[in-house]
Enzyme design. Structure first.
Site, PDB file in Angstrom:
ATOM      1  CG  ASP A  11      -1.742   1.124   1.585  1.00 35.27           C
ATOM      2  OD1 ASP A  11      -2.358   1.637   0.549  1.00 35.27           O
ATOM      3  OD2 ASP A  11      -1.613   1.900   2.558  1.00 35.27           O
ATOM      4  CD  GLU A 155      -2.573   8.471   6.570  1.00 36.55           C
ATOM      5  OE1 GLU A 155      -1.940   9.635   6.379  1.00 36.55           O
ATOM      6  OE2 GLU A 155      -2.579   7.786   5.909  1.00 36.55           O
ATOM      7  CB  CYS A 187     -10.222   4.414   0.198  1.00 37.72           C
ATOM      8  SG  CYS A 187      -8.834   5.323   1.097  1.00 37.72           S
TER       9      CYS A 187
END
Ligand code: DGL
Length: 271
Positions: A11, A155, A187
């Site tokens: 990723d 995040e 996603c």
């Protein structure tokens, strides 16, 4: 291909650990070699050519480690580079992405539906999902919406609070998603906010199945390995989690995506 060989997963960063976590849950006897390209994060805003170059180099790294499977655990990289990685890898390993298993899921579970999709700009603008849904030749319509604020929000661990609720609400209320009966989380960061997304639809009394590609791809991988007798029976070696750039913040973020904090090993792939 050797059944005791590891599963390679990559990723742009740590978001793909949601896929690694689903793989670990579905096939716990497999060894995982993970590569997070933190040096180039985020892929979602990069050009197709750049993502293709990164993906080939990472695939090469995973081949050097004798992986039997290379799983592209990033929708942006799957949209931009799946065909190219497959061509590059040839018969040396089986290549999986996160898009095709999701399309197979739609084929198996729906005859007709209005599907919504949320993802990065890269995933939405390449139109790969739309093309593949068309190829299903079913009464399935797809409406896609780029939701670029969700990755930095996750995040920053701004989840399950008023900020995430506001941002999620703002995106899901977009007219592009009106009347959908299922929603693809395109996603690999988004499984973290799946329950908040489901909550949004519950509050609106809308019946929407939220499809999380991490679980779908892990099940597809499990069936593939069993069918081809490539599953690792009992001799699991250790897992490794490599990153192209290291910060302690990313290491502590692994807890959010993988469910437990993992040790990140810095590997200078771009030097
Ligand atoms: N994990 C990426 C994806 O699934 C999103 C993060 C990024 O933009 O690099 O598209």
């Amino acid at each position: 291909m050797n059944s005791s060989a590891p599963i390679g997963i990559f990723d742009s960063g740590t978001g793909g650990l949601t896929v690694a976590k689903a793989v670990r849950a579905a096939i716990p006897d497999e060894s995982i070699i993970y590569f997070g390209d933190i040096a180039h994060l985020p892929y979602g805003d990069k050009s197709t050519a750049a993502i293709q170059a990164y993906s080939i180099r990472i695939a090469d790294f995973l081949l050097q480690r004798k992986c039997k499977v290379i799983l592209i655990a990033c929708n942006s990289a799957s949209s931009a580079a799946y065909e190219l990685v497959r061509e590059y890898v040839g018969k040396k390993a089986q290549v999986f992405d996160v898009i095709n298993p999701t399309i197979d899921y739609l084929r198996e579970h729906y005859q007709r539906t209005n599907v919504g999709l949320i993802g990065t700009k890269q995933t939405v603008t390449t139109g790969v999902y739309a093309k593949k849904v068309d190829e299903l030749r079913k009464e399935i319509s797809l409406s896609s919406l780029a939701t670029p604020l969700l990755v930095p929000m996750i995040e920053e661990e701004l989840v399950n609070n008023d900020i995430s609720k506001g941002i999620i609400h703002q995106y899901l209320a977009d007219p592009a998603l009106e009347g959908i009966t299922s929603l693809i989380l395109a996603c690999t960061h988004y499984p973290i906010i799946k329950s908040e997304i489901e909550q949004y639809f519950r509050e609106k009394s809308q019946q929407v199945e939220v499809i999380d590609s991490a679980t779908v791809v892990a099940e597809a991988l499990k069936s593939f390995l069993a069918y081809h007798q490539l599953d690792n029976k009992s001799n699991k070696n250790g897992d490794h989690f490599y990153v192209s750039d290291f910060t302690p913040a990313f290491e502590s973020m692994t807890k959010l995506f993988f469910g437990e904090q993992v040790h990140l090993e810095q590997y200078p792939l771009w030097e």
